[in-house]
Design a protein around this motif. Structure first.
Motif, PDB file in Angstrom:
ATOM      1  N   LYS A   1      46.340 113.150  27.950  1.00 18.41           N
ATOM      2  CA  LYS A   1      47.313 113.629  26.954  1.00 18.41           C
ATOM      3  C   LYS A   1      48.742 113.636  27.503  1.00 18.41           C
ATOM      4  N   ILE A   2      49.049 112.576  28.246  1.00 19.86           N
ATOM      5  CA  ILE A   2      50.396 112.400  28.786  1.00 19.86           C
ATOM      6  C   ILE A   2      51.033 111.222  28.050  1.00 19.86           C
ATOM      7  N   LYS A   3      52.303 111.362  27.671  1.00 26.96           N
ATOM      8  CA  LYS A   3      53.009 110.278  26.977  1.00 26.96           C
ATOM      9  C   LYS A   3      53.372 109.162  27.953  1.00 26.96           C
ATOM     10  N   THR A   4      53.610 107.958  27.422  1.00 27.37           N
ATOM     11  CA  THR A   4      54.057 106.857  28.278  1.00 27.37           C
ATOM     12  C   THR A   4      55.360 106.265  27.741  1.00 27.37           C
ATOM     13  N   ILE A   5      56.214 105.899  28.689  1.00 28.66           N
ATOM     14  CA  ILE A   5      57.449 105.192  28.328  1.00 28.66           C
ATOM     15  C   ILE A   5      57.582 104.001  29.270  1.00 28.66           C
ATOM     16  N   ALA A   6      57.932 102.850  28.718  1.00 29.59           N
ATOM     17  CA  ALA A   6      58.109 101.653  29.537  1.00 29.59           C
ATOM     18  C   ALA A   6      59.584 101.520  29.907  1.00 29.59           C
ATOM     19  N   GLU A   7      59.855 101.316  31.205  1.00 30.80           N
ATOM     20  CA  GLU A   7      61.224 101.180  31.708  1.00 30.80           C
ATOM     21  C   GLU A   7      61.657  99.721  31.687  1.00 30.80           C
ATOM     22  N   GLY A   8      62.930  99.509  31.501  1.00 30.13           N
ATOM     23  CA  GLY A   8      63.488  98.163  31.668  1.00 30.13           C
ATOM     24  C   GLY A   8      63.011  97.158  30.635  1.00 30.13           C
ATOM     25  N   VAL A   9      62.798  97.613  29.402  1.00 28.71           N
ATOM     26  CA  VAL A   9      62.391  96.689  28.334  1.00 28.71           C
ATOM     27  C   VAL A   9      63.625  95.917  27.877  1.00 28.71           C
ATOM     28  N   GLU A  10      63.555  94.590  28.037  1.00 29.97           N
ATOM     29  CA  GLU A  10      64.729  93.763  27.752  1.00 29.97           C
ATOM     30  C   GLU A  10      64.562  92.884  26.512  1.00 29.97           C
ATOM     31  N   THR A  11      63.308  92.638  26.104  1.00 34.06           N
ATOM     32  CA  THR A  11      63.106  91.730  24.969  1.00 34.06           C
ATOM     33  C   THR A  11      62.214  92.348  23.893  1.00 34.06           C
ATOM     34  N   ALA A  12      62.364  91.837  22.674  1.00 31.70           N
ATOM     35  CA  ALA A  12      61.541  92.280  21.543  1.00 31.70           C
ATOM     36  C   ALA A  12      60.069  91.938  21.799  1.00 31.70           C
ATOM     37  N   GLU A  13      59.826  90.813  22.518  1.00 31.46           N
ATOM     38  CA  GLU A  13      58.448  90.399  22.830  1.00 31.46           C
ATOM     39  C   GLU A  13      57.775  91.444  23.721  1.00 31.46           C
ATOM     40  N   GLU A  14      58.506  91.913  24.724  1.00 35.71           N
ATOM     41  CA  GLU A  14      57.945  92.953  25.600  1.00 35.71           C
ATOM     42  C   GLU A  14      57.628  94.202  24.787  1.00 35.71           C
ATOM     43  N   GLN A  15      58.564  94.597  23.935  1.00 36.37           N
ATOM     44  CA  GLN A  15      58.353  95.808  23.129  1.00 36.37           C
ATOM     45  C   GLN A  15      57.145  95.656  22.206  1.00 36.37           C
ATOM     46  N   SER A  16      57.021  94.504  21.537  1.00 39.31           N
ATOM     47  CA  SER A  16      55.888  94.284  20.631  1.00 39.31           C
ATOM     48  C   SER A  16      54.574  94.380  21.384  1.00 39.31           C
ATOM     49  N   TYR A  17      54.540  93.739  22.562  1.00 38.19           N
ATOM     50  CA  TYR A  17      53.301  93.776  23.335  1.00 38.19           C
ATOM     51  C   TYR A  17      52.954  95.213  23.721  1.00 38.19           C
ATOM     52  N   LEU A  18      53.961  95.966  24.149  1.00 35.10           N
ATOM     53  CA  LEU A  18      53.744  97.369  24.530  1.00 35.10           C
ATOM     54  C   LEU A  18      53.267  98.191  23.340  1.00 35.10           C
ATOM     55  N   ALA A  19      53.735  97.850  22.152  1.00 37.77           N
ATOM     56  CA  ALA A  19      53.299  98.548  20.939  1.00 37.77           C
ATOM     57  C   ALA A  19      51.800  98.328  20.729  1.00 37.77           C
ATOM     58  N   THR A  20      51.339  97.097  20.960  1.00 34.15           N
ATOM     59  CA  THR A  20      49.903  96.817  20.766  1.00 34.15           C
ATOM     60  C   THR A  20      49.053  97.578  21.779  1.00 34.15           C
ATOM     61  N   LEU A  21      49.631  97.881  22.947  1.00 31.24           N
ATOM     62  CA  LEU A  21      48.881  98.646  23.961  1.00 31.24           C
ATOM     63  C   LEU A  21      48.909 100.145  23.680  1.00 31.24           C
ATOM     64  N   GLY A  22      49.729 100.571  22.716  1.00 33.60           N
ATOM     65  CA  GLY A  22      49.803 101.992  22.395  1.00 33.60           C
ATOM     66  C   GLY A  22      50.778 102.775  23.257  1.00 33.60           C
ATOM     67  N   CYS A  23      51.708 102.078  23.883  1.00 29.69           N
ATOM     68  CA  CYS A  23      52.759 102.745  24.648  1.00 29.69           C
ATOM     69  C   CYS A  23      53.660 103.514  23.661  1.00 29.69           C
ATOM     70  N   ASP A  24      54.065 104.740  24.032  1.00 33.37           N
ATOM     71  CA  ASP A  24      54.795 105.589  23.089  1.00 33.37           C
ATOM     72  C   ASP A  24      56.278 105.243  22.955  1.00 33.37           C
ATOM     73  N   GLN A  25      56.938 105.036  24.088  1.00 32.20           N
ATOM     74  CA  GLN A  25      58.398 104.872  24.062  1.00 32.20           C
ATOM     75  C   GLN A  25      58.860 103.717  24.932  1.00 32.20           C
ATOM     76  N   VAL A  26      60.069 103.262  24.691  1.00 34.23           N
ATOM     77  CA  VAL A  26      60.696 102.247  25.543  1.00 34.23           C
ATOM     78  C   VAL A  26      62.125 102.651  25.880  1.00 34.23           C
ATOM     79  N   GLN A  27      62.576 102.098  27.007  1.00 31.62           N
ATOM     80  CA  GLN A  27      63.950 102.321  27.453  1.00 31.62           C
ATOM     81  C   GLN A  27      64.356 101.002  28.096  1.00 31.62           C
ATOM     82  N   GLY A  28      65.549 100.543  27.831  1.00 30.35           N
ATOM     83  CA  GLY A  28      65.972  99.293  28.462  1.00 30.35           C
ATOM     84  C   GLY A  28      67.056  98.597  27.678  1.00 30.35           C
TER      85      GLY A  28
END
Ligand code: C2E
Ligand code: MG
Ligand code: MG
Ligand code: MG
Length: 287
Positions: free
Chosen positions: A231-258
Motif C-alpha cells: 500500500k505504498i504509492k509509486t512515482i516514476a522519476e525523469g519521465v521525458e516522453t509520452a511513450e514512457e508515461q503511457s507504458y507506466l500507466a499500463t503498469l499501474g504507476c501512480d505518478q510521474v515527474q520529469g
C-alpha cells in the motif's frame, strides 16, 4: 623518448589529482560563503498523477549560481557537502526556504500542494532534527502535511532503529516520507515495510525508454507490484516522453515527474501551476 613520455604522464596524473583536491577544498570554502550569503536558491518540479493528469505536488531542488564559476551542479556539491558536514546547514537552509515559500504562497491565497525536500543522512539522524522541524512548523503556521521528505534507501537503511523512530515522529507532525532513487540501493523491502513510507520514487535509470527495454520493464513491474502489496504509492522519476508515461500507466504507476510535464522551475513560474486551470497537460488524451 618513451621514458620522458611516461614521466610526463605521471607528473600530469599527479597534478590532476592535486588539482581535484585543491578544487574540492576551494569549492568547500566557496560553499561555506554561499551558505552564509544567500547565494543558493530553489527550483520546484511538479509531480503529476498519471490517471487524472492532475498536478499533485512538487519537489524542491537546490541551485547554486556562483558569481565566477556559474552554475554548479548539485551532483557536484551535494556529495562534497555530505563529506564536509556542510549538508546539515544546507538541508536546513532548504527546509526553511521551502516553508517560507509555502507561507508566501499561502499569503497570496494560492491553493497549496505538498512540497518534497531532499534530506541527506547527516540531517536525518542529527540530534534535535524532529524538534527543530516541529518548531519551524509551529512558528510558520504551515501544516505538516504540506511537507514530504525524500531520503534514499541508503539513508533509510543506515541505522534502521533510528530511522524508524525519526520517521514515526515526523509522521506525527503530518509529514510524509518517500524513498528517492528507488532500485539503485539495497532494495531491502523487508526493512522498508516496517517504516511509515508513503511513496517509492522509481529511479530514472529504469524509466528512460522503458517502453522498449525489457529489463527495465521487468524491474519496474516488480517494484510497482511490491509497492502495491505494501500500500505504498509509486512515482516514476525523469519521465521525458509520452511513450514512457503511457507504458507506466499500463503498469499501474501512480505518478510521474520529469521534463515531459516540466523541468524544475523558479518559484514564480512554479506558482503558476498552483493557479487552477492555468496549466495544460501535454498528454490530456491519456487515461
Ligand atoms: P533527485 O532528488 O533524485 O532529483 C532528481 C534530479 O533529476 C534533479 O536533478 C532533477 O533536476 C533531475 N530531473 C528531473 N526530471 C528530469 C528528466 O526528465 N530528465 C533528466 N535527465 N533529469 C531530470 P538535480 O536538481 O541536479 O539534483 C540532483 C540530486 O541532488 C537530487 O536527485 C538530490 O539527490 C540532490 N539534491 C538536490 N537538491 C537537494 C537538496 O536540497 N538537499 C539534498 N540533500 N540533496 C539535494
Ligand atoms: Mg529527490
Ligand atoms: Mg531521485
Ligand atoms: Mg538522485
Amino acid at each position: 623518448a618513451a621514458k620522458t613520455n611516461n614521466r610526463t604522464s605521471f607528473v600530469f596524473a599527479s597534478k590532476t589529482i592535486n588539482q581535484d583536491v585543491y578544487e574540492s577544498l576551494a569549492l568547500k570554502t566557496e560553499l561555506a560563503y554561499a551558505l552564509d550569503h544567500n547565494e543558493l536558491s530553489l527550483v520546484f518540479q511538479p509531480k503529476m498523477e498519471i490517471k487524472r493528469q492532475q498536478f499533485v505536488g512538487g519537489e524542491a531542488l537546490v541551485r547554486w549560481n556562483h558569481p565566477e564559476l556559474g552554475f554548479v551542479s548539485p551532483d557536484r556539491f551535494i556529495p562534497l557537502a555530505e563529506r564536509s558536514g556542510q549538508i546539515i546547514q544546507l538541508d536546513w537552509w532548504v527546509l526553511k526556504a521551502v516553508v517560507s515559500q509555502l507561507t508566501e504562497w499561502q499569503r497570496l491565497k494560492l491553493p497549496l500542494v505538498p512540497i518534497a525536500v531532499n534530506l541527506s543522512m547527516p540531517t536525518f539522524t542529527r540530534n534535535h532534527f524532529v524538534d527543530d522541524v516541529a518548531t519551524l512548523l509551529a512558528e510558520s503556521g504551515i501544516r505538516g502535511d504540506l511537507l514530504e521528505f525524500e531520503i534514499t534507501e541508503r539513508v533509510a537503511l543506515g541505522d534502521i532503529k533510528k530511522t524508524q523512530a525519526v520517521m514515526t515522529e515526523l509522521r506525527k507532525l503530518g509529514i510524509s516520507m518517500s524513498i528517492d532513487d528507488f532500485g539503485t540501493g539495497y532494495s531491502s523491502l523487508s526493512y522498508l515495510h516496517t517504516m511509515p513510507i508513503s511513496t517509492l520514487k522509481i529511479d530514472r535509470a529504469f524509466i528512460s525508454n522503458i517502453e522498449t527495454t525489457e529489463t527495465k520493464q521487468g524491474i519496474t513491474t516488480a517494484i510497482i507490484a511490491m509497492a502495491k502489496a505494501l500500500k505504498i504509492k509509486t512515482i516514476a522519476e525523469g519521465v521525458e516522453t509520452a511513450e514512457e508515461q503511457s507504458y507506466l500507466a499500463t503498469l499501474g504507476c501512480d505518478q510521474v515527474q520529469g521534463y515531459l510535464h516540466s523541468k524544475p522551475l523558479p518559484p514564480k513560474e512554479f506558482s503558476a501551476w498552483l493557479i487552477p486551470g492555468i496549466h495544460y497537460s501535454r498528454c490530456a488524451a491519456m487515461g
